[in-house]
Design an enzyme around this catalytic site. Structure first.
Site, PDB file in Angstrom:
ATOM      1  N   TYR A 118      -9.134 -20.806   8.141  1.00 39.23           N
ATOM      2  CA  TYR A 118      -8.408 -19.617   7.681  1.00 39.23           C
ATOM      3  C   TYR A 118      -9.344 -18.451   7.377  1.00 39.23           C
ATOM      4  CZ  TYR A 118      -4.102 -22.348   6.864  1.00 39.23           C
ATOM      5  OH  TYR A 118      -2.983 -23.113   6.993  1.00 39.23           O
ATOM      6  N   LYS A 164     -12.288 -35.276   9.857  1.00 37.62           N
ATOM      7  CA  LYS A 164     -12.341 -35.622  11.277  1.00 37.62           C
ATOM      8  C   LYS A 164     -13.819 -35.793  11.625  1.00 37.62           C
ATOM      9  CE  LYS A 164     -10.245 -36.127  15.312  1.00 37.62           C
ATOM     10  NZ  LYS A 164      -9.267 -37.191  15.598  1.00 37.62           N
ATOM     11  N   ASP A 196      -5.974 -37.919  11.640  1.00 45.79           N
ATOM     12  CA  ASP A 196      -4.840 -38.366  12.468  1.00 45.79           C
ATOM     13  C   ASP A 196      -4.234 -39.641  11.893  1.00 45.79           C
ATOM     14  OD1 ASP A 196      -7.271 -39.542  13.174  1.00 45.79           O
ATOM     15  OD2 ASP A 196      -6.961 -39.424  15.339  1.00 45.79           O
ATOM     16  N   ASP A 220      -2.887 -28.308   4.771  1.00 43.60           N
ATOM     17  CA  ASP A 220      -1.648 -27.589   5.074  1.00 43.60           C
ATOM     18  C   ASP A 220      -0.677 -28.521   5.775  1.00 43.60           C
ATOM     19  OD1 ASP A 220       0.175 -25.426   5.540  1.00 43.60           O
ATOM     20  OD2 ASP A 220      -0.643 -25.229   7.565  1.00 43.60           O
ATOM     21  N   ASP A 224       2.873 -30.891   4.207  1.00 42.12           N
ATOM     22  CA  ASP A 224       4.248 -30.846   4.725  1.00 42.12           C
ATOM     23  C   ASP A 224       4.730 -32.256   5.078  1.00 42.12           C
ATOM     24  OD1 ASP A 224       4.329 -27.986   4.602  1.00 42.12           O
ATOM     25  OD2 ASP A 224       5.516 -27.905   6.454  1.00 42.12           O
TER      26      ASP A 224
HETATM   27  C1  IPM Z   1       1.324 -22.819   3.052  1.00 41.27           C
HETATM   28  C2  IPM Z   1       1.626 -21.888   4.216  1.00 41.27           C
HETATM   29  C3  IPM Z   1       0.486 -20.891   4.384  1.00 41.27           C
HETATM   30  C4  IPM Z   1      -0.764 -21.695   4.711  1.00 41.27           C
HETATM   31  C5  IPM Z   1       0.705 -19.795   5.424  1.00 41.27           C
HETATM   32  C6  IPM Z   1       1.984 -19.047   5.224  1.00 41.27           C
HETATM   33  C7  IPM Z   1      -0.453 -18.828   5.445  1.00 41.27           C
HETATM   34  O1  IPM Z   1       1.885 -22.604   5.372  1.00 41.27           O
HETATM   35  O2  IPM Z   1       1.115 -22.327   1.934  1.00 41.27           O
HETATM   36  O3  IPM Z   1       1.318 -24.030   3.256  1.00 41.27           O
HETATM   37  O4  IPM Z   1      -0.963 -22.064   5.878  1.00 41.27           O
HETATM   38  O5  IPM Z   1      -1.538 -21.937   3.791  1.00 41.27           O
HETATM   39 MN    MN Z   2       2.037 -24.777   5.047  1.00 44.74          MN
END
Ligand code: IPM
Ligand code: MN
Ligand code: NAD
Length: 326
Positions: A118, A164, A196, A220, A224
């Site tokens: 990032y 990784k 992975d 990130d 999720d």
């Molecule tokens: C998160 C989001 C952000 C990230 C994006 C919107 C920049 O996906 O906070 O998880 O990738 O950190």
């Molecule tokens: Mn995210």
């Protein structure tokens, strides 16, 4: 105490309003001040993080953030997400704590937040090649590794460091750093796992994890996955912490354009972020725990559509307020 509230885009303002309604009911001397951020700020000022918003965030005790992102800015030169990435960098909130709980699962993703892909060098070469680079300085890895190991001492004492290392040099530095620091935390056991496989293990055996310590991009994605395994993004809150105040407290989810404006967003992720703010950002752990419990209660009595229920955002908030009343 002063909190900068940055509602942002899509369902951001909907869940931010829910949080501000609930926070105002708590016995706490709190000043909540809203500031433009993300796409909403681009439309007015051309900048997703206007100088006034950044100054207010810096001056606050904590930043509570909804979500940013809107389809109209996809592919545009100035995008809402750039504001979020800049804000995290400016406040140097390097440790992003993303808890995931459900049934037999109780894990914490500790995601490095201000380094890696990032923030690395990026650009376009003469031949049209576009590049983003993953970069980590040793001290950047050291401070997040220490934070993860420390957090494990307050939990079940197990860290899974995810990398990784079979491919990436940054990952080999990551692994060596964690190995070097681990002996400073004698009560903590450390294992290393390739990213992975970690994705797979989160899907088939999430109960095996306590603390997952990992770099920005991996964290990130894995957070999720962890959210998906523990009730979905509507439930997942987070705390982004530096070495002092202010921290940033924000849901793991985005602006959810597919449901924005319909009044059905689940505000639990935002309210859990607010609870993390009380505990980790404002030194009010008891109030944080009270809010956590109230949200759990509302999830049982007033589930929103993402959970298979029928409650609106407003009805969920009313259920939380009922739970909070003595
Ligand atoms: C998160 C989001 C952000 C990230 C994006 C919107 C920049 O996906 O906070 O998880 O990738 O950190
Ligand atoms: Mn995210
Ligand atoms: P998203 O998290 O916005 O949505 C993914 C799915 O989860 C959607 O189906 C959405 O309806 C659902 N969902 C998310 N939060 C919910 C909630 N509180 N209640 C009920 N359902 C919920 O991810 P996306 O669709 O990939 O991204 C949309 C936009 O959000 C993009 O512009 C992206 O850049 C941005 N984004 C921002 C953040 C952030 O601000 N921290 C995080 C992730 C994505």
């Amino acid at each position: 105490m002063r909190v900068a509230l940055l509602p942002g885009d899509g369902i951001g303002p909907e869940v931010a309003a829910a949080a501000s309604q609930v926070l105002r009911e708590l016995p706490l001397d709190l000043e909540l001040e809203e500031h433009p951020f993300g796409g909403a700020a681009i439309r007015v000022t051309g900048d997703p993080l206007p100088p006034e918003t950044l100054a207010a965030a810096r001056a606050a005790d904590a930043v509570l953030l909804g979500a940013v992102g809107a389809p109209e800015f996809d592919g545009a030169p100035v995008r809402p997400e750039q504001g979020l990435i800049r804000l995290r960098g400016e406040l140097d909130v390097y440790a992003n704590l993303r808890p995931a709980r459900a049934d037999h699962v109780d894990l914490l993703v500790v995601r490095e937040l201000v380094g890696g892909l990032y923030y690395g060098a990026r650009g376009v070469r003469d031949d049209g090649t576009v590049f983003d680079t993953m970069e980590y300085r040793p001290d950047q890895i050291e401070r997040i590794a220490r934070r993860g190991l420390e957090l494990a001492t307050t939990r079940r004492g197990h860290v899974t460091s995810v990398d990784k290392a079979n491919v990436l040099d940054t990952s080999r530095l990551w692994r060596a750093t964690v190995e070097r620091l681990a002996p400073d935390y004698p009560g903590v056991t450390v294992e290393h796992m390739l990213v992975d496989n970690c994705g797979l293990q989160l899907v088939i055996a999430p109960e095996r994890f306590d603390v997952i310590l990992t770099e920005n991009t991996f964290g990130d994605i894995l957070s999720d996955v962890a959210a998906g395994r523990t009730g979905g993004l509507g439930l997942a809150g987070s705390a982004s912490l530096g070495d002092g105040r202010p921290g940033i407290f924000e849901p793991v989810h985005g602006s959810a354009p597919d449901i924005a404006g319909r009044g059905i967003a689940n505000p639990a992720a935002m309210l859990r972020s607010a609870a993390l703010m009380l505990a980790h950002g404002l030194g009010e752990p008891d109030l944080g725990a009270r809010l956590e419990t109230a949200v759990d209660g509302a999830l049982a009595t007033a589930p929103t559509p993402d959970l298979g229920g029928r409650a609106t955002t407003t009805e969920f908030v009313e259920a939380v307020l009922r739970e909070l009343r003595p």
